[in-house]
Design an enzyme around this catalytic site. Sequence first.
Site, PDB file in Angstrom:
ATOM      1  N   LYS A  83       4.804  12.225  -7.618  1.00 38.22           N
ATOM      2  CA  LYS A  83       3.500  11.657  -7.231  1.00 38.22           C
ATOM      3  C   LYS A  83       2.985  12.424  -6.020  1.00 38.22           C
ATOM      4  CE  LYS A  83       1.968   6.852  -7.148  1.00 38.22           C
ATOM      5  NZ  LYS A  83       2.372   5.533  -6.670  1.00 38.22           N
TER       6      LYS A  83
HETATM    7  C1  E4P Z   1       0.734   2.751  -7.665  1.00 42.78           C
HETATM    8  O1  E4P Z   1       0.943   3.841  -8.129  1.00 42.78           O
HETATM    9  C2  E4P Z   1       0.013   2.534  -6.389  1.00 42.78           C
HETATM   10  O2  E4P Z   1       0.676   3.140  -5.341  1.00 42.78           O
HETATM   11  C3  E4P Z   1      -0.157   1.052  -6.183  1.00 42.78           C
HETATM   12  O3  E4P Z   1      -0.639   0.485  -7.384  1.00 42.78           O
HETATM   13  C4  E4P Z   1      -1.016   0.685  -5.002  1.00 42.78           C
HETATM   14  O4  E4P Z   1      -1.235  -0.700  -5.006  1.00 42.78           O
HETATM   15  P1  E4P Z   1      -1.791  -1.495  -3.733  1.00 42.78           P
HETATM   16  O5  E4P Z   1      -3.207  -1.109  -3.502  1.00 42.78           O
HETATM   17  O6  E4P Z   1      -1.654  -2.934  -4.115  1.00 42.78           O
HETATM   18  O7  E4P Z   1      -0.904  -1.112  -2.571  1.00 42.78           O
END
Ligand code: E4P
Length: 217
Positions: A83
């Site tokens: 990522k």
């Molecule tokens: C997933 O890949 C993201 O990092 C995550 O969904 C972020 O979610 P949040 O905005 O609730 O922290």
Amino acid sequence: MKFFVDTADTAEIADLAQTGMVDGVTTNPSLIKKSGRDIMEVTKEICDLTDGPVSAEVVALDHETMMKEAEVLRKIADNVCIKVPLTIDGLKTCKALTSDGTMVNVTLCFSANQALLAAKAGASFISPFVGRHDDNGFDGMKLIDDIRLIYDNYAFDTEILVASIRNPIHVLESARIGADVATMPPNVIRGLFKHVLTDKGIEGFLKDWEATGQNIG
Ligand code: E4P
């Protein structure tokens, strides 16, 4: 639509995997912090719980160090998906890694133009954050709609991974638009199973069944 679990809590992942609903997992530095675990150890354990992609995020901001971190993370297991943030260095890293056959999830996407850039960089997944978009007065689902249209216009293979999902409506709208993946916190996945009329129906059937005095088997 594929369902990913947005957590680094291995007990939750193992439990949800039994429902057959877990097609992959996403983590981020905040979720690793919440787990209280070592990133290498917990990511390995998660990779053993699913055959699907498991996103592990780099934390460096420059391309060279991102590549070094990606090298460490991708050795954890074959299903690790690196990522990277949606920055110039993040997309350079995306381009280099995907050209080499490594899965890449480009994260922190907040505009359709950013999603277009990620697709051009060969991203396996683009992660638009709908909840954070909504929190800041924008329409998160409009973003998903725009990205779907653009990706279809040019037949990009990049999968739309709807992230920062807060509720079942986000999931429903994502499915209506035709997003490829929804990554959800465990409580949102569990919420999808629930309906007040299902509970009420079970209650009624059980009451009547009890009155028959019968047993099955
Ligand atoms: C997933 O890949 C993201 O990092 C995550 O969904 C972020 O979610 P949040 O905005 O609730 O922290």
